[in-house]
Scaffold this motif. Structure first.
Motif, PDB file in Angstrom:
ATOM      1  N   ALA A  30      13.235  -5.505  94.317  1.00 19.02           N
ATOM      2  CA  ALA A  30      12.506  -6.634  93.726  1.00 19.02           C
ATOM      3  C   ALA A  30      12.615  -6.624  92.206  1.00 19.02           C
ATOM      4  N   TRP A  54       7.762   1.782 102.347  1.00 23.86           N
ATOM      5  CA  TRP A  54       7.977   1.781 100.907  1.00 23.86           C
ATOM      6  C   TRP A  54       9.402   2.228 100.605  1.00 23.86           C
ATOM      7  N   GLN A  85       8.680   0.214  95.564  1.00 17.19           N
ATOM      8  CA  GLN A  85       8.222  -1.088  96.022  1.00 17.19           C
ATOM      9  C   GLN A  85       7.849  -1.078  97.497  1.00 17.19           C
ATOM     10  N   LYS A  86       6.961  -2.007  97.803  1.00 19.10           N
ATOM     11  CA  LYS A  86       6.627  -2.360  99.175  1.00 19.10           C
ATOM     12  C   LYS A  86       6.816  -3.873  99.269  1.00 19.10           C
ATOM     13  N   SER A  87       7.707  -4.326 100.144  1.00 18.21           N
ATOM     14  CA  SER A  87       8.013  -5.756 100.194  1.00 18.21           C
ATOM     15  C   SER A  87       7.910  -6.312 101.603  1.00 18.21           C
ATOM     16  N   GLU A  88       7.028  -5.730 102.414  1.00 19.25           N
ATOM     17  CA  GLU A  88       6.747  -6.265 103.737  1.00 19.25           C
ATOM     18  C   GLU A  88       5.299  -6.694 103.823  1.00 19.25           C
ATOM     19  N   HIS A  92       2.600  -7.371  98.499  1.00 10.87           N
ATOM     20  CA  HIS A  92       3.752  -6.633  98.002  1.00 10.87           C
ATOM     21  C   HIS A  92       3.370  -5.866  96.733  1.00 10.87           C
ATOM     22  N   SER A 129       1.781  -8.594  94.428  1.00  8.16           N
ATOM     23  CA  SER A 129       2.056  -9.975  94.808  1.00  8.16           C
ATOM     24  C   SER A 129       1.395 -10.280  96.143  1.00  8.16           C
ATOM     25  N   SER A 137       3.189 -18.016  96.373  1.00 11.80           N
ATOM     26  CA  SER A 137       2.867 -16.612  96.133  1.00 11.80           C
ATOM     27  C   SER A 137       2.236 -16.468  94.757  1.00 11.80           C
ATOM     28  N   THR A 139       1.590 -13.435  91.704  1.00 10.07           N
ATOM     29  CA  THR A 139       1.905 -12.091  91.230  1.00 10.07           C
ATOM     30  C   THR A 139       1.126 -11.817  89.957  1.00 10.07           C
TER      31      THR A 139
END
Length: 389
Positions: A30, A54, A85-88, A92, A129, A137, A139
């Motif tokens: 990201a 992550w 990052q965590k994007s699920e 996020h 986010s 979204s 952020t």
């Protein structure tokens, strides 16, 4: 620094040991990347159960340079970072942490440790986010600033050095962004502290439209809504009280990538904070990349080669002579630059050389190059090698 480095590498090895718990790597990182470099796609992932999956992505690179006016050269780390990052799911998280150098055309090169400590610290970016739905979204946190085209870190860009137009825009801000996207349209609105001033008095908006599968256009505005007398290395008085407008066109074809853009900045008179004259800059830039046909090396991987280049022109209007504040090189000064950066990447490993020249016109005495600030041009050679895991 030593304690920080130990913590960073400890986190990396812990994450590497947890790969078995999450065999699939996330698809992307990201962070904004331009056309010439990309991540190798082998970042370790950690499945933390209820906390989600992550990803920890190492970035490492070294830099060497040589220049004239003044004559000199050195080598240093340009990036030693972890991107976490965590994007699920709906929530996020992204954090960028480590050391970084930000070389800029026409400016002295600052050692990496000093640059990190004196600018945005060991965590230059950290944000949360919330994904409301497929279109909306929000952020918030320590974010890359809106405005301009180029990103801050060397590995994010076509060229190693940041450009003349980039130097008029902010890099990192505390604030929030609301994003909307549907079909070919993307919109964003931001509220932030401008040039890292800790005063939330900047607003901004941007829009982009995808014309077809190869072409897009974009507009952006960001600027101060009230005066701020702060004047530091991170928060220069003039730029922190500016209005910044950009218009961008982008073409992304099979071999060629073009991103020309126009930039205008305005700093109105504000005697209460020491701005006694109006300032303006007018700038135009062409960033481009030619991608050579890639080659698959047996048992090694896929190598890709490209030839990015950047051409810029910028002019300052307004201001007064013998003023310590200047947007460029003094009233009615201008500058042109050319940067060429041949690049090769094999899986996550990359190497690139760079040649650049900056030529200034009508500088105020004392604002030129070299020991006596009397030279009007500077040539610089650079080499950067690194790993984007």
């Amino acid at each position: 620094m030593r304690i920080y480095a130990l913590i960073a590498f400890f986190l990396y090895f812990i994450s590497a040991g947890a790969i078995a718990a999450a065999e699939e790597s996330m698809a992307s990182v990201a962070i904004t990347m331009d056309d010439s470099l990309s991540f190798g796609g082998k970042s370790p992932s950690l499945d933390l159960g209820g906390l989600g999956v992550w990803q920890v992505t190492p970035v490492a690179s070294a830099l060497a340079f040589s220049q004239n006016n003044p004559q000199g050269g050195a080598g240093d780390i340009s990036n030693a970072q972890l991107l976490i990052q965590k994007s699920e799911g709906d929530l996020h998280f992204f954090m960028q942490t480590g050391l970084y150098s930000v070389p800029v055309l026409g400016k002295p090169i600052v050692r990496t440790l000093s640059n990190t400590v004196d600018t945005y610290g060991y965590i230059p970016s950290a944000s949360l986010s919330y994904i409301l739905d497929q279109n909306w979204s929000v952020t918030a946190g320590k974010l890359a600033s809106m405005g301009g085209y180029e990103s801050t870190m060397t590995f994010q860009n076509l060229n190693i050095q940041r450009g003349l137009l980039w130097d008029q825009t902010s890099s990192v801000s505390y604030g929030a962004v609301v994003n909307y996207s549907k079909d070919d349209l993307s919109l964003a609105v931001t509220w932030n502290d401008g040039y890292y001033s800790n005063k939330m008095n900047w607003l901004g908006a941007s829009g982009a439209y995808q014309l077809n599968d190869k072409e897009s256009v974009g507009l952006s505005w960001v600027g101060s809504t009230s005066g701020n007398g702060q004047n530091t290395y991170n928060t220069p008085l003039l730029q922190n009280n500016s209005q910044i407008f950009n218009a961008l066109y982008k073409y992304d074809g099979e071999r060629w990538y073009f991103a020309p853009y126009l930039q205008y900045t305005l700093i109105p008179v504000n005697g209460a904070i020491g701005i006694t004259s109006q300032y303006q800059t007018y700038g135009a830039a062409l960033l481009a990349n030619y991608r050579f046909p890639g080659a698959t090396l047996s048992g090694i991987g896929h190598a890709k080669m490209s030839l990015p280049f950047r051409l810029e022109y910028i002019q300052e209007k307004g201001g007064t002579l013998n003023n310590v504040n200047s947007m460029l090189y003094g009233p009615d000064s201008s500058a042109v630059s050319l940067t060429i950066t041949p690049t090769i990447q094999l899986n996550g490993f990359f190497a690139r050389a760079e040649g650049s020249v900056v030529r200034i016109s009508n500088p105020e005495p004392g604002l030129g190059f070299a020991a006596n600030d009397s030279k009007r041009s500077q040539f610089r050679m650079m080499l950067e090698v690194g790993l984007l895991y």
